[in-house]
Design a protein around this motif. Sequence first.
Motif, short mmCIF file in Angstrom:
data_model
loop_
_atom_site.label_atom_id
_atom_site.label_comp_id
_atom_site.label_asym_id
_atom_site.label_seq_id
_atom_site.Cartn_x
_atom_site.Cartn_y
_atom_site.Cartn_z
N MET A 1 13.11 18.30 29.89
CA MET A 1 14.06 18.87 28.91
C MET A 1 14.90 19.99 29.50
N LEU A 2 14.30 20.76 30.42
CA LEU A 2 15.04 21.90 30.99
C LEU A 2 15.69 21.53 32.33
N SER A 3 15.48 20.32 32.76
CA SER A 3 16.02 19.83 34.03
C SER A 3 15.76 20.81 35.17
N SER A 4 14.57 21.37 35.19
CA SER A 4 14.22 22.22 36.34
C SER A 4 12.72 22.18 36.57
N ARG A 5 12.33 22.58 37.74
CA ARG A 5 10.92 22.53 38.13
C ARG A 5 10.13 23.61 37.38
N ILE A 6 8.99 23.26 36.86
CA ILE A 6 8.11 24.24 36.20
C ILE A 6 6.82 24.27 37.02
N ASN A 7 6.52 25.43 37.58
CA ASN A 7 5.35 25.52 38.46
C ASN A 7 4.06 25.76 37.71
N ILE A 8 2.99 25.30 38.35
CA ILE A 8 1.66 25.57 37.84
C ILE A 8 1.12 26.78 38.61
N GLU A 9 0.73 27.81 37.87
CA GLU A 9 0.22 29.03 38.51
C GLU A 9 -1.29 29.10 38.35
N LYS A 10 -1.94 29.75 39.32
CA LYS A 10 -3.41 29.83 39.30
C LYS A 10 -3.92 30.83 38.27
N ASN A 11 -3.20 31.94 38.11
CA ASN A 11 -3.68 32.95 37.16
C ASN A 11 -2.55 33.40 36.25
N SER A 12 -2.88 34.27 35.34
CA SER A 12 -1.87 34.64 34.33
C SER A 12 -1.29 36.02 34.62
N ASP A 13 -1.14 36.33 35.91
CA ASP A 13 -0.68 37.68 36.26
C ASP A 13 0.83 37.87 36.17
N SER A 14 1.57 36.81 36.40
CA SER A 14 3.01 37.05 36.42
C SER A 14 3.64 36.87 35.04
N LYS A 15 4.86 37.32 34.95
CA LYS A 15 5.58 37.38 33.68
C LYS A 15 6.06 36.01 33.20
N GLY A 16 6.10 35.82 31.89
CA GLY A 16 6.77 34.66 31.33
C GLY A 16 6.04 33.33 31.47
N LEU A 17 4.72 33.40 31.64
CA LEU A 17 3.99 32.15 31.79
C LEU A 17 3.58 31.59 30.43
N ILE A 18 3.41 30.30 30.40
CA ILE A 18 2.74 29.69 29.25
C ILE A 18 1.28 29.52 29.65
N VAL A 19 0.43 30.16 28.91
CA VAL A 19 -1.00 30.11 29.23
C VAL A 19 -1.66 29.17 28.23
N ILE A 20 -2.34 28.16 28.76
CA ILE A 20 -3.04 27.25 27.85
C ILE A 20 -4.52 27.22 28.17
N GLY A 21 -5.33 27.08 27.16
CA GLY A 21 -6.77 27.01 27.36
C GLY A 21 -7.50 27.39 26.09
N SER A 22 -8.71 26.88 25.95
CA SER A 22 -9.46 27.26 24.75
C SER A 22 -9.90 28.71 24.88
N ILE A 23 -10.13 29.35 23.78
CA ILE A 23 -10.33 30.80 23.74
C ILE A 23 -11.44 31.25 24.68
N SER A 24 -12.50 30.45 24.76
CA SER A 24 -13.63 30.89 25.60
C SER A 24 -13.27 30.86 27.08
N ASN A 25 -12.26 30.13 27.43
CA ASN A 25 -11.86 30.07 28.85
C ASN A 25 -10.78 31.08 29.23
N LEU A 26 -10.24 31.80 28.27
CA LEU A 26 -9.18 32.78 28.58
C LEU A 26 -9.77 34.06 29.15
N ASP A 27 -8.94 34.88 29.78
CA ASP A 27 -9.48 36.15 30.30
C ASP A 27 -9.74 37.13 29.16
#
Length: 681
Positions: free
Chosen positions: A54-80
Amino acid sequence: TAQEDYKLWLQYYPIENVNLVNTYTSQIKGITAFGESQTIQIAQKELQLGLQSMLSSRINIEKNSDSKGLIVIGSISNLDDNLKQQLASQITSINNEGYIISSTSNNKKLLVITAKTDIGVLYGVYHFLRMIQTNQSIDNLAIIDSPKINVRVLNHWDNLNGSVERGYAGASLWNWQKLPDFIDQRYIDYARANASIGINGTVLNNVNANALILTPLYLEKVKALADAFRPYGIKVYLTARFSAPIEIGKLKTADPYDPAVQQWWKDKASEIYKQIPDFGGFLVKANSEGQPGPQNYGRNHVDGANMLADALAPFGGIVMWRAFVYSEHDADDRAKQAYSEFVPYDGKFRDNVILQVKNGAIDFQPREPFHPMFGAMPKTPLMMEFQITQEYLGFSTHLVYLPKLYQEVLEADTYSKGKGSTVAKIIEGSLDQHKLTGIAGVANIGNDLNWTGHPFAQANWYGFGRLAWNPSLDSETIANEWLRMTFSNNPNFVSPVLKMMLDSREAVVNYMTPLGLHHIMDTGHHYGPGPWVSDLSRPEWNPVYYHKADNNGIGFDRSSTGSNATAQYAPEVAKQYNNVATCPEINLLWFHHLPWDYKLKNGETLWNGLALKYQEGVNQVTTMQTTWEKMKSYVDENRFKEVQMLLHIQQKEAKWWRDACLLYFQQFSGKELPKGVEKPV
Ligand code: GCU
């Protein structure tokens, strides 16, 4: 291309509006997924795929949620811990399948999609993608949502030989011959489409069941499907043939009081659960249209349902026992029979039994008043059965947007606990405090390239899922989002086609069965008009039984002067339907037999009014055609042409309906067609 048809509402078209793309890309810098399950992997992949497209651009997968503007997905028990704390209070307000989509307030500006379970996260991801697909703002999100109904299932009327009862989109999806070792990609795509709208179960085989599905040979295949569907949150259920202990168990009887029969079902259940630990349970059509059932042994529905419930209970399975029963021995009014047979048993069923009731008391007509069982059995959970396949509504040839019909039924007020006791509240369990709740849709899916035969029939599958998740959604909202996701966000396309969809249901009522007429389709296949048919062996299979046209008038008297079916409703509703002056005209001939010169509210005589309705239906289809002709530049060629050809057929057939019904009824009314109604050629 045909591929476009296949992708359903998950097209993920590149967004055309450059400003919007820039806004989104400034907000979405990548994805971080927490959790290892297949479901989380699916969610991450889907999010990446959808956004990139939809955005016609590459969306990277990041290892952690340290950088700005990420979409973080995961069930609550797995979040930091930090995120866990921020979301702690919100998470308590969702159920196991619900989700939260929340923008964090800190300077990282994360967008968190979380839930109690990974399936909840997947549902949240689809919600988020839908927002982008429909070009909504994703600023400061604080979405908290849970499904209002637990069991949201498709019923496939698929036979083991690959045919589909009342299926108009090709053959069955399930290739029993190649299963269990061959997992068709189509099974995965099916599961994905269902997950995207929150459907969480599927009954694989026809309600007119073949007991063979319960043999080891087939259970191994069922297990393979269950394994393929599981990561998408979809449980498998089977229709159980009541006489299976005889047919495949070598017993002499299927009597629910016989200990050997009870044991056979217990063993069968444990055999199934060994292979499919999360098996959903059984759907049963018993003592209906020739299907075997407890009554064959002098027992009743409670005996039959409870026996199966006891077999499934140790494993957490449920029984969906259908209430679609009627008998030729009590032919005075078929509409009353299910109520008469079931209501006396209110409160007698086991906790893991839910009665599956069709939306109306006859059979999936273009319009029926809500089934009087809704509201009449407060001590028993009732689930809704809608038909998505268009058995009585022009098959996959006519464009009919069914969520309009569904909404009308869900909003109907049963008055069972006073004003506001809607059908929706009954099936949500909120009116009578039931924990087990459900809704079923008889699937319109087959192996056609476009899944549903008519490109617009995809909207009925979609809309069923959306309403199953939330029965209070507006059918217009659903059509709007479906159009944007499936075709285009261009307002020049969306607004006229939206109107076309919304009007299509009333159009089919008008050209088939206006003013409360019903079941006047040709018999057997139920396609096209057949109000004259009167020679079938069972009285209630004949259209003449339903319209009762004669020289004096037309309609089925279900008021207190007739079959008194109105008395099955709560007093407020009964009173309204019973009195011809207060009975809504959309249901007039459902409840009343009236003279041809009866005056309608608009001043027309009944005959003229009826004829004008038939004409209106034809005119509405002509308008649909005119609308569609203008849409060529917004739609791919294949779908444009398909819909164009189908609307052409629909137009011819609307006229066929009008002419056939008016010529037939005219013999009784003995009156001329009013001005404005085209003469049959
Ligand atoms: C209708 C339909 C049948 C189906 C039945 C049911 O009568 O025509 O094909 O088996 O409903 O819902 O059980």
